[in-house]
Design an enzyme around this catalytic site. Structure first.
Site, PDB file in Angstrom:
ATOM      1  N   GLU A 111       0.843  -1.209   0.000  1.00 41.84           N
ATOM      2  CA  GLU A 111       0.000   0.000   0.000  1.00 41.84           C
ATOM      3  C   GLU A 111       0.872   1.250   0.000  1.00 41.84           C
ATOM      4  O   GLU A 111       1.985   1.220   0.508  1.00 41.84           O
ATOM      5  CB  GLU A 111      -0.856   0.035   1.289  1.00 41.84           C
ATOM      6  CG  GLU A 111      -1.693  -1.184   1.495  1.00 41.84           C
ATOM      7  CD  GLU A 111      -2.445  -1.179   2.838  1.00 41.84           C
ATOM      8  OE1 GLU A 111      -2.463  -0.133   3.511  1.00 41.84           O
ATOM      9  OE2 GLU A 111      -3.003  -2.233   3.182  1.00 41.84           O
ATOM     10  N   LYS A 113       2.190   4.612   1.554  1.00 39.59           N
ATOM     11  CA  LYS A 113       2.203   5.141   2.921  1.00 39.59           C
ATOM     12  C   LYS A 113       1.793   6.607   2.834  1.00 39.59           C
ATOM     13  O   LYS A 113       2.558   7.465   2.379  1.00 39.59           O
ATOM     14  CB  LYS A 113       3.583   4.995   3.564  1.00 39.59           C
ATOM     15  CG  LYS A 113       3.594   5.442   5.005  1.00 39.59           C
ATOM     16  CD  LYS A 113       4.752   4.819   5.763  1.00 39.59           C
ATOM     17  CE  LYS A 113       4.647   5.061   7.255  1.00 39.59           C
ATOM     18  NZ  LYS A 113       4.805   6.457   7.654  1.00 39.59           N
ATOM     19  N   ASP A 115       0.914  10.367   3.784  1.00 45.17           N
ATOM     20  CA  ASP A 115       1.557  11.290   4.712  1.00 45.17           C
ATOM     21  C   ASP A 115       0.506  12.208   5.339  1.00 45.17           C
ATOM     22  O   ASP A 115       0.368  13.362   4.966  1.00 45.17           O
ATOM     23  CB  ASP A 115       2.614  12.103   3.964  1.00 45.17           C
ATOM     24  CG  ASP A 115       3.506  12.859   4.917  1.00 45.17           C
ATOM     25  OD1 ASP A 115       3.428  12.599   6.133  1.00 45.17           O
ATOM     26  OD2 ASP A 115       4.277  13.712   4.448  1.00 45.17           O
ATOM     27  N   TYR A 225      -7.385   1.851   5.838  1.00 43.91           N
ATOM     28  CA  TYR A 225      -6.411   0.811   5.505  1.00 43.91           C
ATOM     29  C   TYR A 225      -6.200  -0.289   6.554  1.00 43.91           C
ATOM     30  O   TYR A 225      -5.415  -1.193   6.347  1.00 43.91           O
ATOM     31  CB  TYR A 225      -5.062   1.417   5.157  1.00 43.91           C
ATOM     32  CG  TYR A 225      -4.544   2.438   6.171  1.00 43.91           C
ATOM     33  CD1 TYR A 225      -4.298   2.093   7.484  1.00 43.91           C
ATOM     34  CD2 TYR A 225      -4.304   3.751   5.777  1.00 43.91           C
ATOM     35  CE1 TYR A 225      -3.833   3.014   8.399  1.00 43.91           C
ATOM     36  CE2 TYR A 225      -3.826   4.692   6.686  1.00 43.91           C
ATOM     37  CZ  TYR A 225      -3.597   4.307   7.993  1.00 43.91           C
ATOM     38  OH  TYR A 225      -3.130   5.226   8.893  1.00 43.91           O
ATOM     39  N   LYS A 313      10.796   3.316   3.082  1.00 43.06           N
ATOM     40  CA  LYS A 313      10.906   4.775   2.995  1.00 43.06           C
ATOM     41  C   LYS A 313      11.428   5.178   1.618  1.00 43.06           C
ATOM     42  O   LYS A 313      12.302   4.518   1.059  1.00 43.06           O
ATOM     43  CB  LYS A 313      11.900   5.281   4.056  1.00 43.06           C
ATOM     44  CG  LYS A 313      11.371   5.174   5.468  1.00 43.06           C
ATOM     45  CD  LYS A 313      10.105   5.942   5.643  1.00 43.06           C
ATOM     46  CE  LYS A 313      10.238   7.100   6.601  1.00 43.06           C
ATOM     47  NZ  LYS A 313       8.931   7.705   6.897  1.00 43.06           N
ATOM     48  N   CYS A 407      27.432  43.415  12.919  1.00 42.72           N
ATOM     49  CA  CYS A 407      26.020  43.102  12.673  1.00 42.72           C
ATOM     50  C   CYS A 407      25.561  43.844  11.415  1.00 42.72           C
ATOM     51  O   CYS A 407      25.755  45.057  11.321  1.00 42.72           O
ATOM     52  CB  CYS A 407      25.180  43.521  13.879  1.00 42.72           C
ATOM     53  SG  CYS A 407      23.416  43.457  13.542  1.00 42.72           S
ATOM     54  N   CYS A 410      22.898  46.741  12.760  1.00 46.14           N
ATOM     55  CA  CYS A 410      23.237  47.896  13.604  1.00 46.14           C
ATOM     56  C   CYS A 410      24.738  48.165  13.656  1.00 46.14           C
ATOM     57  O   CYS A 410      25.170  49.071  14.353  1.00 46.14           O
ATOM     58  CB  CYS A 410      22.689  47.686  15.006  1.00 46.14           C
ATOM     59  SG  CYS A 410      23.589  46.416  15.903  1.00 46.14           S
ATOM     60  N   CYS A 425      24.812  39.236  17.755  1.00 41.84           N
ATOM     61  CA  CYS A 425      24.906  40.678  17.889  1.00 41.84           C
ATOM     62  C   CYS A 425      24.489  40.959  19.330  1.00 41.84           C
ATOM     63  O   CYS A 425      23.412  40.546  19.745  1.00 41.84           O
ATOM     64  CB  CYS A 425      23.943  41.346  16.906  1.00 41.84           C
ATOM     65  SG  CYS A 425      23.534  43.035  17.363  1.00 41.84           S
ATOM     66  N   CYS A 430      19.476  46.690  18.922  1.00 45.80           N
ATOM     67  CA  CYS A 430      19.548  46.454  17.470  1.00 45.80           C
ATOM     68  C   CYS A 430      18.119  46.349  16.938  1.00 45.80           C
ATOM     69  O   CYS A 430      17.291  45.618  17.493  1.00 45.80           O
ATOM     70  CB  CYS A 430      20.308  45.160  17.215  1.00 45.80           C
ATOM     71  SG  CYS A 430      20.240  44.595  15.514  1.00 45.80           S
TER      72      CYS A 430
END
Ligand code: IVH
Length: 665
Positions: A111, A113, A115, A225, A313, A407, A410, A425, A430
């Site tokens: 079958e 699978k 999701d 199922y 899988k 950064c 700033c 930072c 900032c």
């Protein structure tokens, strides 16, 4: 014809058309004709309310939202599946089974699978009674009201060709088809709501609604199922069971096939993997189950998964693209995250244009540079990652990438704390940090200020109108009118939303502060420990923090560091002075619980730990994490270990889960 008969006849006609549409995939009337029949039934029922019954096709959306989810214990646990990562593991699986069963070949049912989310529906004498989520496999949540809204869920089973068992528990997967998902997300956007990350999350969110009216507007589908408990009928094998499901009116998967041995499994797996992207719904692999029930019984199950089934899988989906740029995002805690801006590519059902590069170490390890051609991968619903750089395609003039010394927002010098891999930072003023903190504070799980999202916060911070979370409460209508997309009415709505948000709970407020490592769950633990008293929390000490059930040393340290900063205390006081008010719990002192100290240990089956703690607290008791001579009672779930032992040594009274539940009820 009297209305009674007319209603019964119409219901049957509508159910027959549903069956042709959802199970046989072969409708014989148009949607318009169906609507006419449906409306006729609605009007007949309206005029003859005594004939309305909950399993009429018109009664999919029950009227009122439920107050909370009840829990449901599955009669037979809903197990999960062992994974096979490739052909070799499928071969090994088949070899192991043939050996144990001592037979030459095995017939499997193959079958897709799906999701989505596993659910269980219970039918009594052919009528849908209730349904639940898988939960932890033993206990799920009652989502009957939401399952009923799914048009392909049969409310009454067909019994013409095959008699119906007195009890039928049937399991399946709820999901949202790909096309419907993309329309749903477009609608979310139009309505100013954030889009769902993927169909699975959207389906999960839809099933967790208290109001079935909302769920009914989500395009949910279901495919059945497996069997749970069946009384009053016996099946020899899975294929006959699936056939019976179809005859009774349950949609099953037309891609189900029977295959023999590992060669059959591998062929099916490869064939399905090729079809994967053209299917109308998301799948993440194949499932192989022994067909014969006698053999299933013989081989048995482990604690969490049956020995008679395995999931194959699929490989993660990979594709190459180029890095157009690397941008640095500054988060609310000052963390600098490098993000690769990719040439957009379509992979695993979505268009990808960003990939997180995590940190400098990762960039160095994979030697990732602007202009590189990279192999990216998307597995399940995870954020795409860069698997590797295709060095052969690297432009000649490229140079290594380094997180900037300053950064980008700033210009403050960045730093990397010892033992961490993230640059930060350190300037709490900032503007990106301010924006991030305000956005978090206003978000749904925190103060839930409707309408105060990223775009408007950006504008208000840029203009210097907002500079801290407490400045939100000083906002005036005139500050907002004239900002992009804001007129008189929308400005007024925002001001009202801010006003409304002021009455809040301790945990939402504390979570909103954005203390590092303090998520919604931990905030709730603090709410209980500090009994909704902010000042008590501000004046806490490390010892007290570390003794809170569920709080570890890292969280404890972060909290202490947060309160060590005077600025944070000032901001809290400004919020409180502006009218933020924290609701107190309604504590009803109970003779048994009041003033007593409890320790919870082991795993509880019917109530989760947080709920148990909350309950004790609202009855006037307290919980701590460690057992001492001050402990009054220990509540021991299954597999309780050292704490139970210590309690026995100290002669502390022990309650099991059932006794505890009786006391709180
Ligand atoms: S059979 C005992 N069949 O996968 C066997 N499960 O990892 C488990 N799932 O929780 C159920 N498609 O939600 C089965 N065709 C399929 C499935 C399927 C998806 C999900 C299901 C389960 C999970 C197990």
């Amino acid at each position: 014809m009297n209305p009674d008969k007319q209603i019964a006849k119409l219901r049957k006609t509508i159910n027959d058309h549903n069956y042709r549409y959802y199970v046989l995939n072969n409708p014989i009337i148009s949607d318009g004709e169906y609507d006419v029949l449906f409306r006729k039934l609605e009007s007949l029922e309206k005029n003859n309310p005594e004939h309305i019954n909950p399993n009429s096709p018109t009664q999919r959306v029950g009227s009122a939202p439920i107050a909370a989810f009840k829990t449901v214990k599955h009669n037979i646990p809903m197990l999960s599946l062992e994974n096979a990562m490739g052909s070799i593991e499928l071969i090994a699986f088949n070899k192991r089974l043939t050996k144990i069963l001592d037979i030459k070949s095995i017939e499997y049912v193959a079958e897709p699978k799906l999701d989505g989310l596993g659910v269980e529906l219970v039918y009594s004498n052919g009528s849908f009674v209730y349904g639940s989520t898988r939960g932890d496999g033993v206990i799920g949540e009652d989502i009957t009201h939401n399952l009923k809204t799914i048009p392909s869920v049969p409310l009454k089973l067909r019994n013409k060709e095959l008699s119906i068992p007195s009890t039928l528990e049937v399991r399946g997967e709820v999901f949202i088809p790909k096309k419907a998902f993309s329309i749903l997300n477009k609608q979310q956007k139009i309505n100013g709501k954030s889009p769902f990350a993927n169909p699975r999350n959207a389906a999960a969110g839809s099933l967790r609604q208290l109001d079935p009216q909302i769920t009914s507007q989500r395009p949910l589908s279901i495919i059945f199922y497996e069997a749970g408990l069946i009384e009053g009928k016996k099946f020899d094998d899975h294929l006959s069971f699936l056939n019976a499901l179809r005859t009774w009116g349950f949609p099953t998967n037309p891609l189900v096939e029977n295959v023999i041995n590992s060669s059959g499994m591998i062929n099916y797996h490869k064939k399905l993997e090729q079809k994967r992207n053209s299917l109308p719904y998301e799948i993440d692999g194949t499932v192989f189950k022994i067909n014969n029930y006698e053999l299933r019984k013989k081989i048995g199950t482990r604690s969490r998964s049956p020995r008679w089934a395995i999931a194959g899988k699929f490989k993660a989906q990979q594709i190459t693209t180029t890095i157009n740029n690397i941008e640095i995002q500054v988060g609310r805690t000052g963390a600098l995250t490098p993000v690769a801006k990719l040439e957009p590519v379509f992979v695993g059902g979505v268009t990808v244009s960003n990939a997180s590069l995590h940190n400098q170490d990762e960039i160095k390890r994979k030697d990732i540079r602007i202009g590189d051609t990279v192999l990216i991968e998307r597995a399940g619903d995870v954020i795409p990652k860069i698997v590797k750089v295709i060095k052969e395609k690297r432009p000649k003039n490229s140079s290594p990438f380094f997180i900037p010394e300053f950064c980008p927002v700033c210009q403050e010098k960045t730093y990397k704390p010892e033992n961490e891999s993230i640059f930060r930072c350190g300037n709490i003023s900032c503007s990106e940090q301010i924006k991030g903190r305000i956005e978090h504070f206003a978000s749904k799980g925190a103060m839930n200020i409707d309408g105060l999202g990223g775009k408007i916060i950006n504008q208000l911070v840029e203009k210097g109108i907002l500079d801290s979370i407490s400045s939100i409460f000083l906002l005036k209508k005139k500050d907002i009118i004239g900002l992009e997309k804001f007129g008189e009415k929308s400005a007024e709505n925002l001001i009202n939303a801010i006003e409304q948000s002021k009455t809040t709970t301790f945990s939402k407020f504390i979570y909103g502060l954005g203390i590092r490592s303090v998520g919604e769950h931990i905030a709730k633990l603090f709410e209980i420990e500090f009994a909704c008293d902010i000042n008590d929390f501000i004046n806490t000490n490390i010892d007290r923090m570390e003794h809170i059930n569920g709080v570890g040393p890292i969280v404890a340290k972060e909290v202490i560091a947060f309160w060590a900063n005077k600025e944070n205390k000032t901001i809290i006081n400004q919020c409180l002075n502006s009218g933020v008010s924290i609701k107190k719990h309604n504590i009803i002192n109970n003779d048994f619980f009041s003033g007593k100290i409890f320790v919870l240990t082991g795993s509880l089956q019917q109530i989760n730990r947080k709920e148990a703690q909350e309950k004790i607290y609202t009855l006037g008791g307290k919980t701590t994490s460690s057992v001492s001579k001050n402990t009054d009672y220990i509540i021991a779930g299954s597999k309780a270990g050292s704490k139970l032992k210590k309690a026995t040594e100290l002669n502390i009274a022990i309650l099991n889960e059932t006794q505890f539940l009786e006391l709180i009820n």
